[in-house]
Design a protein around this motif. Structure first.
Motif, PDB file in Angstrom:
ATOM      1  N   ASN A 107       0.828  -1.206   0.000  1.00 17.29           N
ATOM      2  CA  ASN A 107       0.000   0.000   0.000  1.00 17.29           C
ATOM      3  C   ASN A 107       0.862   1.255   0.000  1.00 17.29           C
ATOM      4  OD1 ASN A 107      -2.930  -0.960   0.690  1.00 17.29           O
ATOM      5  ND2 ASN A 107      -1.560  -2.143   1.989  1.00 17.29           N
ATOM      6  N   TYR A 108       0.271   2.313  -0.558  1.00 18.16           N
ATOM      7  CA  TYR A 108       0.908   3.628  -0.617  1.00 18.16           C
ATOM      8  C   TYR A 108      -0.120   4.678  -0.237  1.00 18.16           C
ATOM      9  CZ  TYR A 108       4.498   1.198  -3.216  1.00 18.16           C
ATOM     10  OH  TYR A 108       5.486   0.318  -3.580  1.00 18.16           O
ATOM     11  N   CYS A 109       0.353   5.758   0.375  1.00 23.19           N
ATOM     12  CA  CYS A 109      -0.510   6.880   0.710  1.00 23.19           C
ATOM     13  C   CYS A 109       0.282   8.168   0.503  1.00 23.19           C
ATOM     14  CB  CYS A 109      -0.988   6.774   2.158  1.00 23.19           C
ATOM     15  SG  CYS A 109      -2.079   8.118   2.670  1.00 23.19           S
ATOM     16  N   LYS A 110      -0.216   9.034  -0.370  1.00 26.31           N
ATOM     17  CA  LYS A 110       0.397  10.350  -0.565  1.00 26.31           C
ATOM     18  C   LYS A 110      -0.044  11.241   0.589  1.00 26.31           C
ATOM     19  CE  LYS A 110      -1.610  10.931  -4.529  1.00 26.31           C
ATOM     20  NZ  LYS A 110      -2.086  11.512  -5.805  1.00 26.31           N
ATOM     21  N   PRO A 124      16.926   4.805  -5.448  1.00 22.62           N
ATOM     22  CA  PRO A 124      15.539   5.032  -5.878  1.00 22.62           C
ATOM     23  C   PRO A 124      14.815   3.746  -6.283  1.00 22.62           C
ATOM     24  CG  PRO A 124      16.933   6.758  -6.733  1.00 22.62           C
ATOM     25  CD  PRO A 124      17.847   5.726  -6.109  1.00 22.62           C
ATOM     26  N   ALA A 125      15.481   2.852  -6.991  1.00 19.47           N
ATOM     27  CA  ALA A 125      14.831   1.604  -7.399  1.00 19.47           C
ATOM     28  C   ALA A 125      14.417   0.777  -6.187  1.00 19.47           C
ATOM     29  CB  ALA A 125      15.760   0.790  -8.300  1.00 19.47           C
ATOM     30  N   PHE A 126      15.254   0.713  -5.175  1.00 19.33           N
ATOM     31  CA  PHE A 126      14.945  -0.003  -3.940  1.00 19.33           C
ATOM     32  C   PHE A 126      13.808   0.694  -3.194  1.00 19.33           C
ATOM     33  CE2 PHE A 126      15.388  -1.039   0.530  1.00 19.33           C
ATOM     34  CZ  PHE A 126      15.735  -2.385   0.539  1.00 19.33           C
ATOM     35  N   ASN A 127      13.870   2.016  -3.145  1.00 20.67           N
ATOM     36  CA  ASN A 127      12.909   2.787  -2.364  1.00 20.67           C
ATOM     37  C   ASN A 127      11.475   2.693  -2.865  1.00 20.67           C
ATOM     38  OD1 ASN A 127      14.833   3.635  -0.554  1.00 20.67           O
ATOM     39  ND2 ASN A 127      15.049   5.676  -1.417  1.00 20.67           N
ATOM     40  N   VAL A 128      11.282   2.401  -4.132  1.00 22.60           N
ATOM     41  CA  VAL A 128       9.925   2.350  -4.687  1.00 22.60           C
ATOM     42  C   VAL A 128       9.027   1.425  -3.879  1.00 22.60           C
ATOM     43  CG1 VAL A 128       8.533   1.632  -6.683  1.00 22.60           C
ATOM     44  CG2 VAL A 128      10.594   3.007  -7.029  1.00 22.60           C
ATOM     45  N   VAL A 129       9.537   0.273  -3.473  1.00 24.40           N
ATOM     46  CA  VAL A 129       8.715  -0.697  -2.746  1.00 24.40           C
ATOM     47  C   VAL A 129       9.194  -0.910  -1.312  1.00 24.40           C
ATOM     48  CG1 VAL A 129       7.869  -3.091  -2.688  1.00 24.40           C
ATOM     49  CG2 VAL A 129       8.061  -1.883  -4.873  1.00 24.40           C
ATOM     50  N   MET A 130      10.479  -1.050  -1.102  1.00 26.32           N
ATOM     51  CA  MET A 130      10.980  -1.470   0.206  1.00 26.32           C
ATOM     52  C   MET A 130      11.749  -0.384   0.948  1.00 26.32           C
ATOM     53  SD  MET A 130       9.699  -4.424   0.331  1.00 26.32           S
ATOM     54  CE  MET A 130      10.435  -5.143   1.781  1.00 26.32           C
ATOM     55  N   TYR A 144       8.290   6.147   5.167  1.00 25.11           N
ATOM     56  CA  TYR A 144       7.974   7.324   4.358  1.00 25.11           C
ATOM     57  C   TYR A 144       9.128   7.664   3.431  1.00 25.11           C
ATOM     58  CZ  TYR A 144      11.014  10.120   7.388  1.00 25.11           C
ATOM     59  OH  TYR A 144      12.099  10.606   8.069  1.00 25.11           O
ATOM     60  N   LEU A 145       8.758   8.305   2.338  1.00 27.52           N
ATOM     61  CA  LEU A 145       9.710   8.898   1.410  1.00 27.52           C
ATOM     62  C   LEU A 145       9.453  10.402   1.405  1.00 27.52           C
ATOM     63  CD1 LEU A 145       9.334   6.435  -1.610  1.00 27.52           C
ATOM     64  CD2 LEU A 145      11.148   6.438   0.122  1.00 27.52           C
ATOM     65  N   THR A 146      10.503  11.183   1.332  1.00 30.84           N
ATOM     66  CA  THR A 146      10.381  12.631   1.230  1.00 30.84           C
ATOM     67  C   THR A 146       9.980  13.000  -0.202  1.00 30.84           C
ATOM     68  OG1 THR A 146      12.667  12.943   0.538  1.00 30.84           O
ATOM     69  CG2 THR A 146      12.222  12.931   2.939  1.00 30.84           C
ATOM     70  N   PRO A 147       9.525  14.220  -0.427  1.00 27.87           N
ATOM     71  CA  PRO A 147       9.205  14.629  -1.801  1.00 27.87           C
ATOM     72  C   PRO A 147      10.390  14.452  -2.762  1.00 27.87           C
ATOM     73  CG  PRO A 147       8.199  16.150  -0.273  1.00 27.87           C
ATOM     74  CD  PRO A 147       9.083  15.236   0.550  1.00 27.87           C
ATOM     75  N   ALA A 148      11.605  14.738  -2.317  1.00 30.82           N
ATOM     76  CA  ALA A 148      12.779  14.546  -3.180  1.00 30.82           C
ATOM     77  C   ALA A 148      12.981  13.070  -3.511  1.00 30.82           C
ATOM     78  CB  ALA A 148      14.031  15.121  -2.512  1.00 30.82           C
ATOM     79  N   GLU A 149      12.757  12.186  -2.542  1.00 28.46           N
ATOM     80  CA  GLU A 149      12.873  10.746  -2.787  1.00 28.46           C
ATOM     81  C   GLU A 149      11.757  10.258  -3.707  1.00 28.46           C
ATOM     82  OE1 GLU A 149      15.020   9.141   1.288  1.00 28.46           O
ATOM     83  OE2 GLU A 149      12.920   9.769   1.403  1.00 28.46           O
ATOM     84  N   VAL A 150      10.569  10.825  -3.566  1.00 27.22           N
ATOM     85  CA  VAL A 150       9.453  10.472  -4.457  1.00 27.22           C
ATOM     86  C   VAL A 150       9.819  10.826  -5.894  1.00 27.22           C
ATOM     87  CG1 VAL A 150       7.059  11.021  -5.077  1.00 27.22           C
ATOM     88  CG2 VAL A 150       7.669  10.607  -2.676  1.00 27.22           C
ATOM     89  N   ILE A 151      10.393  12.004  -6.093  1.00 29.78           N
ATOM     90  CA  ILE A 151      10.812  12.419  -7.439  1.00 29.78           C
ATOM     91  C   ILE A 151      11.867  11.464  -7.985  1.00 29.78           C
ATOM     92  CG2 ILE A 151      12.054  14.229  -8.718  1.00 29.78           C
ATOM     93  CD1 ILE A 151      10.552  16.259  -6.864  1.00 29.78           C
ATOM     94  N   GLU A 190       2.812  16.811  -7.281  1.00 32.53           N
ATOM     95  CA  GLU A 190       2.195  17.500  -6.139  1.00 32.53           C
ATOM     96  C   GLU A 190       3.175  17.781  -5.001  1.00 32.53           C
ATOM     97  OE1 GLU A 190      -0.892  14.721  -5.126  1.00 32.53           O
ATOM     98  OE2 GLU A 190      -2.144  15.311  -6.824  1.00 32.53           O
ATOM     99  N   ALA A 191       4.436  17.349  -5.146  1.00 34.99           N
ATOM    100  CA  ALA A 191       5.469  17.510  -4.110  1.00 34.99           C
ATOM    101  C   ALA A 191       5.010  16.917  -2.778  1.00 34.99           C
ATOM    102  CB  ALA A 191       5.861  18.972  -3.956  1.00 34.99           C
ATOM    103  N   LYS A 192       4.470  15.708  -2.835  1.00 32.75           N
ATOM    104  CA  LYS A 192       3.964  15.038  -1.629  1.00 32.75           C
ATOM    105  C   LYS A 192       4.995  14.067  -1.065  1.00 32.75           C
ATOM    106  CE  LYS A 192      -0.765  15.929  -1.791  1.00 32.75           C
ATOM    107  NZ  LYS A 192      -2.027  15.242  -1.796  1.00 32.75           N
TER     108      LYS A 192
END
Length: 170
Positions: A6-9, A71-77, A94-101, A161-163
């Motif tokens: 699951n993910y939540c912005k 970044p590839a690792f962070n997408v899921v785990m 959680y991921l920060t907006p910079a990590e989300v980008i 959205e910089a979430k």
């Protein structure tokens, strides 16, 4: 049932409330609150396959991953724990907006052909990709890509959205 990805912005304000413990993560995710349906994504049981496609590692074989934090690792785990509260299978991260980008950039150009050519059914079994045990049918491959495609769109929107992003398995 099973382990569902699951993910939540979330906004900066929501992040601050959760990080400071002013709101319990479980109350935020599962209670009556301001989380909109558009801010939630369920990738069902495709999460381990998606992680494998992005990193070459499955949950069963990723201990001491050299890719951790990428970044590839962070997408899921990836991500850092937002609290010690168990949300189902561990804490929400959680991921920060910079990590989300960065995550968005790492996966935005992966096509269906590229996604499905990065592994074989035998690879999924060899690496013990959840929820597979002894067989893989072709529907699992298309099922995983459909969830990956939704995840691409979800990260693209969160980046725009910089979430912040919560990641959790329940």
């Amino acid at each position: 049932m099973g382990m569902i990805g699951n993910y939540c912005k979330i906004t900066k304000e929501q992040f601050d409330l959760l990080k400071q413990g002013a709101v319990a993560v479980s109350d935020f995710l599962y209670g009556d609150n301001d989380v909109l349906a558009d801010d939630l994504l369920d990738i069902d049981k495709a999460w381990d396959c998606i992680h494998f496609v992005l990193t070459g590692e499955g949950m069963a074989t990723m201990a001491d991953s050299k890719l951790e934090g990428s970044p590839a690792f962070n997408v899921v785990m990836g991500g850092k724990e937002i609290s010690a509260e168990d949300i189902g299978y561990g804490s929400a991260r959680y991921l920060t907006p910079a990590e989300v980008i960065a995550c968005n950039d790492a996966m935005k150009d992966i096509t269906e052909h590229e996604f499905t050519s990065r592994y074989t059914a035998e690879d999924l079994l060899t690496h013990q990709i959840y929820p597979l045990y002894d067989t893989v049918d072709e529907t699992f491959i298309s099922y995983s890509y459909q969830h990956f495609n939704a995840l691409q769109a979800f990260f693209a929107q969160a980046a725009k959205e910089a979430k912040y992003m919560l990641l959790y398995i329940n």
